[in-house]
Motif scaffolding. Structure first.
Motif, PDB file in Angstrom:
ATOM      1  N   VAL A  11       2.618   1.870  -5.123  1.00  0.00           N
ATOM      2  CA  VAL A  11       1.617   2.877  -5.473  1.00  0.00           C
ATOM      3  C   VAL A  11       2.284   3.887  -6.409  1.00  0.00           C
ATOM      4  O   VAL A  11       3.382   4.364  -6.135  1.00  0.00           O
ATOM      5  CB  VAL A  11       1.092   3.592  -4.210  1.00  0.00           C
ATOM      6  N   HIS A  12       1.610   4.176  -7.508  1.00  0.00           N
ATOM      7  CA  HIS A  12       2.178   5.081  -8.510  1.00  0.00           C
ATOM      8  C   HIS A  12       1.831   6.524  -8.154  1.00  0.00           C
ATOM      9  O   HIS A  12       0.721   6.805  -7.698  1.00  0.00           O
ATOM     10  CB  HIS A  12       1.597   4.717  -9.885  1.00  0.00           C
ATOM     11  N   GLY A  42       0.805  -1.230   0.000  1.00  0.00           N
ATOM     12  CA  GLY A  42       0.000   0.000   0.000  1.00  0.00           C
ATOM     13  C   GLY A  42       0.831   1.270   0.000  1.00  0.00           C
ATOM     14  O   GLY A  42       0.306   2.362  -0.232  1.00  0.00           O
ATOM     15  N   LEU A  73       1.028   8.977  -9.895  1.00  0.00           N
ATOM     16  CA  LEU A  73       0.000   9.647 -10.685  1.00  0.00           C
ATOM     17  C   LEU A  73      -1.316   8.871 -10.727  1.00  0.00           C
ATOM     18  O   LEU A  73      -2.161   9.110 -11.582  1.00  0.00           O
ATOM     19  CB  LEU A  73       0.526   9.918 -12.105  1.00  0.00           C
ATOM     20  N   GLN A  74      -1.498   7.953  -9.771  1.00  0.00           N
ATOM     21  CA  GLN A  74      -2.810   7.300  -9.660  1.00  0.00           C
ATOM     22  C   GLN A  74      -3.873   8.353  -9.327  1.00  0.00           C
ATOM     23  O   GLN A  74      -3.567   9.379  -8.700  1.00  0.00           O
ATOM     24  CB  GLN A  74      -2.786   6.259  -8.536  1.00  0.00           C
ATOM     25  N   PRO A  75      -5.116   8.091  -9.692  1.00  0.00           N
ATOM     26  CA  PRO A  75      -6.187   9.003  -9.285  1.00  0.00           C
ATOM     27  C   PRO A  75      -6.117   9.260  -7.774  1.00  0.00           C
ATOM     28  O   PRO A  75      -5.867   8.341  -7.000  1.00  0.00           O
ATOM     29  CB  PRO A  75      -7.465   8.243  -9.665  1.00  0.00           C
ATOM     30  N   VAL A  76      -6.327  10.490  -7.392  1.00  0.00           N
ATOM     31  CA  VAL A  76      -6.177  10.886  -5.995  1.00  0.00           C
ATOM     32  C   VAL A  76      -7.124  10.101  -5.085  1.00  0.00           C
ATOM     33  O   VAL A  76      -6.820   9.834  -3.928  1.00  0.00           O
ATOM     34  CB  VAL A  76      -6.372  12.407  -5.865  1.00  0.00           C
ATOM     35  N   SER A  77      -8.234   9.670  -5.646  1.00  0.00           N
ATOM     36  CA  SER A  77      -9.171   8.887  -4.835  1.00  0.00           C
ATOM     37  C   SER A  77      -8.581   7.543  -4.415  1.00  0.00           C
ATOM     38  O   SER A  77      -9.039   6.933  -3.466  1.00  0.00           O
ATOM     39  CB  SER A  77     -10.454   8.644  -5.630  1.00  0.00           C
ATOM     40  N   THR A  78      -7.553   7.083  -5.118  1.00  0.00           N
ATOM     41  CA  THR A  78      -6.977   5.772  -4.815  1.00  0.00           C
ATOM     42  C   THR A  78      -5.731   5.858  -3.948  1.00  0.00           C
ATOM     43  O   THR A  78      -5.091   4.842  -3.697  1.00  0.00           O
ATOM     44  CB  THR A  78      -6.608   5.005  -6.111  1.00  0.00           C
ATOM     45  N   VAL A  79      -5.368   7.058  -3.502  1.00  0.00           N
ATOM     46  CA  VAL A  79      -4.125   7.208  -2.730  1.00  0.00           C
ATOM     47  C   VAL A  79      -4.360   8.027  -1.462  1.00  0.00           C
ATOM     48  O   VAL A  79      -3.459   8.731  -0.993  1.00  0.00           O
ATOM     49  CB  VAL A  79      -3.004   7.852  -3.588  1.00  0.00           C
ATOM     50  N   GLN A  80      -5.537   7.900  -0.892  1.00  0.00           N
ATOM     51  CA  GLN A  80      -5.836   8.713   0.293  1.00  0.00           C
ATOM     52  C   GLN A  80      -4.938   8.351   1.474  1.00  0.00           C
ATOM     53  O   GLN A  80      -4.608   9.190   2.306  1.00  0.00           O
ATOM     54  CB  GLN A  80      -7.315   8.563   0.659  1.00  0.00           C
ATOM     55  N   GLY A  81      -4.526   7.103   1.551  1.00  0.00           N
ATOM     56  CA  GLY A  81      -3.632   6.712   2.637  1.00  0.00           C
ATOM     57  C   GLY A  81      -2.263   7.353   2.489  1.00  0.00           C
ATOM     58  O   GLY A  81      -1.648   7.789   3.470  1.00  0.00           O
ATOM     59  N   ALA A  82      -1.794   7.436   1.265  1.00  0.00           N
ATOM     60  CA  ALA A  82      -0.494   8.067   1.024  1.00  0.00           C
ATOM     61  C   ALA A  82      -0.556   9.549   1.369  1.00  0.00           C
ATOM     62  O   ALA A  82       0.365  10.097   1.995  1.00  0.00           O
ATOM     63  CB  ALA A  82      -0.080   7.875  -0.431  1.00  0.00           C
ATOM     64  N   LEU A  83      -1.638  10.191   0.986  1.00  0.00           N
ATOM     65  CA  LEU A  83      -1.775  11.612   1.303  1.00  0.00           C
ATOM     66  C   LEU A  83      -1.892  11.805   2.813  1.00  0.00           C
ATOM     67  O   LEU A  83      -1.377  12.781   3.361  1.00  0.00           O
ATOM     68  CB  LEU A  83      -2.977  12.205   0.574  1.00  0.00           C
TER      69      LEU A  83
END
Lengths: 447, 489, 447, 489
Positions: free
Chosen positions: B93-94, B89, B96-106
């Motif tokens: 994780v790339h 996770g 430039l994935q859609p921001v909706s798919t990287v909320q944990g990273a943010l």
């Protein structure tokens, strides 16, 4: 606390040896107004199992690339890294070693860097390479500055096929500069930077495969640049492509910069990555970054040291070629191990497999109604024009667990001409099922 | 033990990666296919394992012994951090994935930012710098941008104390500033009067390290900040030494405008033999509008990543969003320590340095010894006078005792400097052994056992290396001829 | 193939040096009828990425303990192992070292084993411990054989609280043996093995905490056994309990065997684990397994060697105390590192936390209608009687992602008196939410 | 380099694990709570990291150099295996979870079983043995059970060739058998006539290693099997040397009834400094009904784990289901190599041994050298005659050259045996360096440089250890007094 070796008794003994009453006495030089008397508004220390649970929850809030079909590239690529690579870089002697300033006890790191420099030089077809930069984008900016120093000229031309974020980094590094000419994005691989060459031009910067996936003619660019005394800087964001494409050095490049992430390094949401920078031997004293060189020790045995450090900030201070200090040592190690495991035979096989997968993807996309493939040439990445804005399609497919690629508008907002463009990559990890799922998803999204 | 070079073991046929040979009907390479040889050596997996394991054994590491390295905070690197950074996770994780798919990273970025701002009492933080020097660059870019926005682009001078790290003047020069040097006082700290004398309408600001590179807390730092601000300048603080004060002093309370934080020094991400690092920069209210892209913004329940903006922001200084892998490690470390643990770590770091100072002071000469030091203690070479042993010799002799040399000849303000930073990770047992060794070596040097030092190290994988030869006749990559010559020997 | 270093040219050169035409010539001694001329019906070699994909699919077909609330114990416990433990045991020098028969280049393993033996001796309160066994069950069988050798008696009494699979292993090791007396399972902690003691008894075997979670009175058992010349063998399947419970050695145990999995080792679907075996110094020459001892080298420096190997098969062949050879070195290392990290203070805190979690669980279960807690005493595990067969309830909860514990009938089938019994454990990883989810699930399943 | 003992570094207060101190209202310990001290030393994490990293560096390992160890197949341990074994779906699964939740684990067991049965041409496989010797025990138990079921419990003798591994007679004795030894022929192999002469109504069977411990394939193995079967006995084959023939010869075709397979020798699971191993046993049709619990059965689409059975099965020889962690590693290795790769590996292992034989034979004396060897080559010590150097000395001198000693004084059938097994993992470069070193050492020994050997090793972390003292005055755990005495030194 598990990371702090002192017991209270240890601390008391040490304070007594120092001859002060308490630890606070050691902070006497701090202006009282600035001394933190109360605990900050932060959580208290926490057991490993609680920290782990917290971090796992955050990780699970992300969609991992491996969770479904995945077609994103655009400067960061999902490849399979052999398990031995990550195992090796976690060895204490690699992971927790310091910068090899003391060569007698750093020969592991130094020899590895020497091998890395050789690999990068061979891969790019250049004479010398440095011991790594932060990433491809900052390496590009440093290359531009380097070209200006070498040519003592000011004008720099950035191709319309350069990754938009690389362009932005060059802009930031150069500051307000009317001599920095950024050509318009060229989704069709069109546009000719060579028309803009003149005798004030220090360098032209060309990416290949470019941001939209097109392969660019380096030989022609090199000839034109050299004819007028300018340098050709070549940018490579997908290093695996060099397994199948001619080395930029063999085509006349003067400086080659690259993002090395594809070999040995995970996607990591964008970092850490590893920048490569290679050039001609005659430019070596204008290179930024560390260099490792061969020498002998007092017993005459071969050994390696950091060298030519009179270019660097810790010796030359304000006269340095760059302020770079820490670079990407461990990522360079991962790159070097992965490339050693591949070898020439393996890298060629890997590159061929990537190209074959991309061909399969392109053929599938081309059969989709309403979709137009913009590329006549590509390595493992390509651009398609959709009949609707790409961002919406990508969002819709993400809901279904498919990461369909990059809507160009994400990096070039406010340019309606690119709104419908989607950049997609395939790698050795892309299966036929992934491609079918994508095609099916696109078909439904466009219906 | 010698390990041959990769190119002396491998060849163009061997490979440690099995992949199918695929048929490619019609290639799409447009005639740009490779014609020249790659000339890359390959190793099968057993050969690669041997090569890299054996090479590694020629390295010293923090896991194997103490690095009493001033200014470089070589502390323990917890393995929980490594495990967390490798969770799919985070690692898979790339950017430039859609921001909706990287909320944990943010959320990781947000939480790390919150910790850094709380620890420093600042208004904003720019996470993206890739290392400390990159953070310096960003911080000074922000200062430059702020002054240009005010129409004060004419401020072209930066004040830098003599004792500064080399990156400070290099950074200033990189941005076209000229550097005006500030002398230190006899006690090793900067005089506010000297700063005032150097200030003027041409001055963009000051770059100051605090605690400084002599291991001292600058007692007049607040006055200095006030003077710089009063003269229209900004205060860039080099955060390399933040380990001494985290949780104890908030740099924002001292008046700093920008400070980079080395996650690989202060927050335990591993040095890795020279990186990757990460150098987030905290910013004052005045500089916050000049933070670079990207930055985070709350958006309803979620987080939004701002990647484009009209107006003041600086642009971007790297592709993507910075060193996510390092953010995960640093946040894991912060959560493990907690606010209380970080403050305790800082206090222990200072305690350890002062303990070494107390144990060695009778023998070693501490030029600024009349006051407690912070997390590092500085000695000069006067104790070696007449022994024929140099600081370099002395430091190399430490290698034979199982310690990494201390930082030598830096800072430049004292003769034959030895700068020692134990960090909070070292136990009392280790500190005592280090002090015992230092005292024994000093005795040996003064007893005339010069050979022990001038020929040191004796027990390392290599004796001293010929650096002059390396620089005069640079050999920067392996050449086949050389390999053949060696093989024929 | 990535694991085979020879190229075809290498092979040809080697065959020429040997003086044979092909590799088949080297197999001349094999009867032609037995030589495999055609490829076996097996898949061909496969890239790492394909093998990894295959294995991940299999792994994903299991429910991992961490995927939801989890209450299984019964001889294998889910604890939190610090990340540094697994990191350290993967170091090449630990992972890929051979058995330390050459002590000059094996001091790492040997010193670690010496430390391990000391830790096990201290933990169990015994004088000596060996360098590990396969697991707790086989260690129990070996202890029984050892007791028979020491006492030269034949009768062995196994308590009704002994883990049923441990009992089965002892049975297998002893073969058909009417002198092996296995008492009936004692879910209520009842039954008294001591009544069966006589002067033909070599040993009594008592587990504590026993299979049903009850704590057993070792002092009384030791006194009774010793009074008649028999030995007390104590079995511990949850080693963490010794952080809170009195050491068996302090209560008179003659041999202590234990499963060490709880420290340092993952659940691993049952193996590899690490067996512990400790005893009195006077019995050392009857111990099975490797022993590491301190000595000096030719320069007088302290060093360690495998010792007393005249007990072992590679020296004594048919006169050995056991046929054991390979044991659980790496699992013992993991155990030892974890226990070093805990230290006395940490182990006590860990044990207290386990007990507190179990108390919370017990209190929650006791409030459930129709459920009866059988335990008056426990450490972190307990047995409840349900109004319906436990296996059905466990299956129903598994469907909801809750692993509720062990239905006793799984290990004691065909005994209707245990059909409704469920054994549950709690550890430091059991959260209040887990307990609530279990209680809620049980309530619904029993409604 | 000396590393203090754990108990000399740590103490009862230090800990590297943070856990909350909990309140326990009323304990349920029934008065059995601890009163005596645990006396366990604790280390904080940085101290533990140093201790175990430094200790590890005193070890040789296959990743750092070649182990030319006969009978012990020290081959490359792929790291993919380690990664797969740590997937939560394998590592974090409890053995007693409902069978419906562990179908992937059962599939691993099924697939591993299929591979083993195909490679050996046998009817059944018992996975649960924890190591090779445990597999021997299981195999002999199955033979015993089968004969008891036939009413032939009176067969109390097992034939074992002189050259057998020590575990063979130990296992037979463990089960109450008496051992009848079979002499080898002059060529190092077993004579079918000698076996026939030893057979009788009291004989339960034979335990034979093939390829045998002299590194030779038993040419009469089929005749021996036939003779044993004709006499009512069973053929137990020690599978320690299966690496020589996997994919090339199926032991079932030779007439074996039971054979254990060391997953940690043949299928690359790591030795780990002495385990854990895994010793699955393949069984012939005749012995299959006597396989122990548990075993697998197909049940519709899924797999069922049979843990209880009425009738013939043997019971269980370990709690739970055996070494799952090792099954995952071995299956990963098998899938990586494939059937073709395993056969190639066996051929390369044999090629490597014969290459060493060819290169050394002029200097070293191979007692059974008139024929190709299999995966290991046996020399005797006649080349050392008159040099004052023993096999042991010679082997210890290898340490100084970076190699692990070969197997010495085993098998017992030749004088001063040196048994060398390179495995398929060694490259031609490494083999050549090994042979060069062996030849150079032999020259040195014969040139009279005895001190180089008798005092070897010179360069290892320790000189030779006093094993007699260790055995005469056993010190098997750390005693505080000793620590104090040392500390006072």
């Amino acid at each position: 606390m598990r990371y702090l070796p002192h017991s209270e008794a240890d601390r008391a003994h040490m304070l007594a040896t120092i001859g002060v009453a308490d630890a606070e006495a050691l902070f006497a030089a701090v202006p009282p107004s600035a001394l933190q008397l109360h605990a900050l508004d932060l959580p208290r220390h926490s057991p490993e199992l609680s920290v782990e649970a917290h971090m796992r929850r955050l990780a699970q809030a992300n969609h991992a690339a491996g969770d479904g079909p995945f077609f994103l590239g655009a400067g960061a690529y999902r490849h399979h890294v052999p398990a031995s690579v990550d195992h090796l870089i976690q060895r204490s002697e690699w992971l927790t070693a310091y910068t090899p300033y003391q060569p007698e006890i750093s020969q592991g790191t130094l020899q590895m860097l020497f091998e890395f420099q050789t690999q990068v030089a061979h891969l790019t077809g250049m004479e010398v390479a440095n011991a790594s930069m932060y990433d491809g984008s900052t390496a590009t900016a440093e290359a531009v500055l380097m070209a200006k120093r070498i040519t003592r000229r000011n004008r720099v031309l950035l191709s319309g096929g350069l990754h938009p974020q690389y362009r932005d980094v060059v802009r930031s590094y150069l500051g307000e500069d009317e001599d920095l000419i950024c050509l318009s994005p060229s989704p069709e691989g069109q546009g000719d930077i060579l028309d803009r060459l003149d005798d004030r031009t220090a360098a032209i910067v060309i990416q290949t495969p470019d941001f939209f996936g097109h392969l660019r003619d380096l030989r022609r660019a090199a000839d034109a640049a050299h004819a007028i005394g300018a340098l050709l800087i070549v940018v490579v964001t997908e290093i695996v492509s060099l397994g199948l494409l001619e080395a930029p050095g063999a085509l006349g490049a003067d400086i080659v910069v690259a993002e090395g992430q594809s070999l040995g390094n995970a996607l990591n949401f964008g970092g850490p990555y590893v920048g490569l920078l290679a050039t001609r031997k005659s430019f070596v004293r204008q290179m930024p970054g560390r260099l490792c060189g061969e020498t002998v020790d007092a017993s005459g045995r071969r050994g390696f040291v950091l060298t030519l450090s009179t270019r660097e900030q810790h010796i030359r201070r304000e006269k340095a070629t760059s302020n770079i200090c820490t670079n990407s040592g461990l990522c360079a190690l991962a790159f070097s191990i992965h490339l050693s495991l591949l070898g020439e035979a393996g890298l060629v096989r890997l590159a061929r497999l990537n190209h074959e997968r991309a061909n399969t993807l392109a053929d599938g996309l081309a059969r989709l109604e309403g979709v137009r493939l913009l590329n006549g040439t590509f390595f493992n990445e390509m651009t398609i024009a959709l009949p609707v804005p790409a961002a919406e399609v990508v969002e819709a497919l993400a809901m279904r667990g498919i990461i369909a690629g990059l809507p160009v508008s994400r990096l070039l907002p406010g340019d309606p001409s690119v709104d419908n463009l989607l950049v997609l990559a395939a790698t050795e990890l892309t299966t036929d099922q992934d491609i079918s799922a994508l095609i099916e998803g696109l078909r439904e999204a466009l219906a | 033990p010698d390990e041959p070079l990769l190119f002396e073991i491998g060849d163009r046929e061997h490979s440690g990666v099995d992949l199918p040979e695929v048929e490619i009907g019609e290639d799409r390479l447009g005639g740009f296919g490779r014609r020249t040889s790659l000339d890359l050596a390959g190793l099968t997996e057993p050969e690669a394992m041997r090569h890299y394991v054996r090479l590694s054994r020629l390295n010293m590491s923090i896991d194997a012994g103490m690095y009493p390295l001033g200014s470089c905070t070589m502390k323990h690197n917890p393995r929980l951090n490594e495990r967390m950074a490798r969770l799919p996770g985070f690692a898979d994780v790339h950017p430039l994935q859609p921001v909706s798919t990287v909320q944990g990273a943010l959320a990781v970025m947000q939480q790390l930012s919150d910790w850094l701002m709380t620890l420093t009492n600042t208004a904003a933080v720019a996470l993206s710098p890739k290392a400390g020097a990159h953070g310096e660059l960003l911080g000074m870019m922000a200062i430059k941008a702020a002054q240009e926005a005010r129409g004060e682009g004419h401020r072209r001078v930066v004040l830098v104390p003599e004792s500064a790290h080399g990156t400070n003047p290099a950074t200033a020069a990189f941005l076209g500033y000229s550097v005006r040097s500030i002398d230190a006082r006899a006690d090793g700290t900067v005089d506010v009067e000297a700063v005032k004398a150097a200030l003027g309408p041409d001055v963009a600001g000051i770059m100051l390290t605090n605690p400084n590179t002599c291991g001292l807390f600058e007692p007049q730092v607040i006055e200095i900040a006030d003077a710089v601000h009063a003269a229209g300048g900004f205060f860039y603080c080099d955060g390399a030494n933040f380990n001494a004060i985290m949780g104890v002093v908030r740099p924002g309370d001292l008046g700093i405008d920008a400070m980079h934080i080395n996650l690989h020094k202060t927050f335990s991400t591993p040095h890795g033999g020279g990186g990757p690092g990460a150098g987030p920069v905290v910013l004052s209210e005045a500089l916050a509008p000049f933070a670079p892209l990207p930055f985070l913004r709350r958006n309803g329940d979620g987080l939004e990543l701002v990647e484009h903006v009209e107006g003041e922001a600086l642009g971007r200084i790297t592709a993507f969003h910075g060193q996510m892998g390092m953010y995960v490690r640093a946040l894991t470390y912060m959560l493990s320590h907690g606010g209380d643990g970080l403050a305790q770590a800082a206090k222990d770091a200072v305690l350890n340095a002062n303990y070494i100072k107390a144990r060695l002071e009778g023998t070693f000469s501490a030029p600024f010894g009349g006051q407690p030091c912070m997390h590092e203690v500085l000695f000069d070479d006067s104790f070696l006078e007449g022994t024929g042993v140099t600081t370099l010799d002395f430091a190399k002799a430490l290698i034979d005792e199982g310690f990494h040399p201390m930082t030598m000849y830096f800072p430049l303000v004292v003769h034959g400097a030895m700068l020692i930073e134990p960090t909070e990770s070292e136990s009392l047992q280790t500190l005592d052994r280090f002090c015992d060794v230092m005292l024994e070596l000093a005795s040996a040097a003064r007893a005339g056992d010069a050979e022990r030092f001038t020929a040191a190290p004796h027990a390392a994988p290599r004796r001293r290396l010929d650096e002059t030869r390396a620089a005069r006749q640079p050999v920067l990559k392996w050449e086949e001829a050389e390999g053949r010559a060696e093989a024929a020997e």
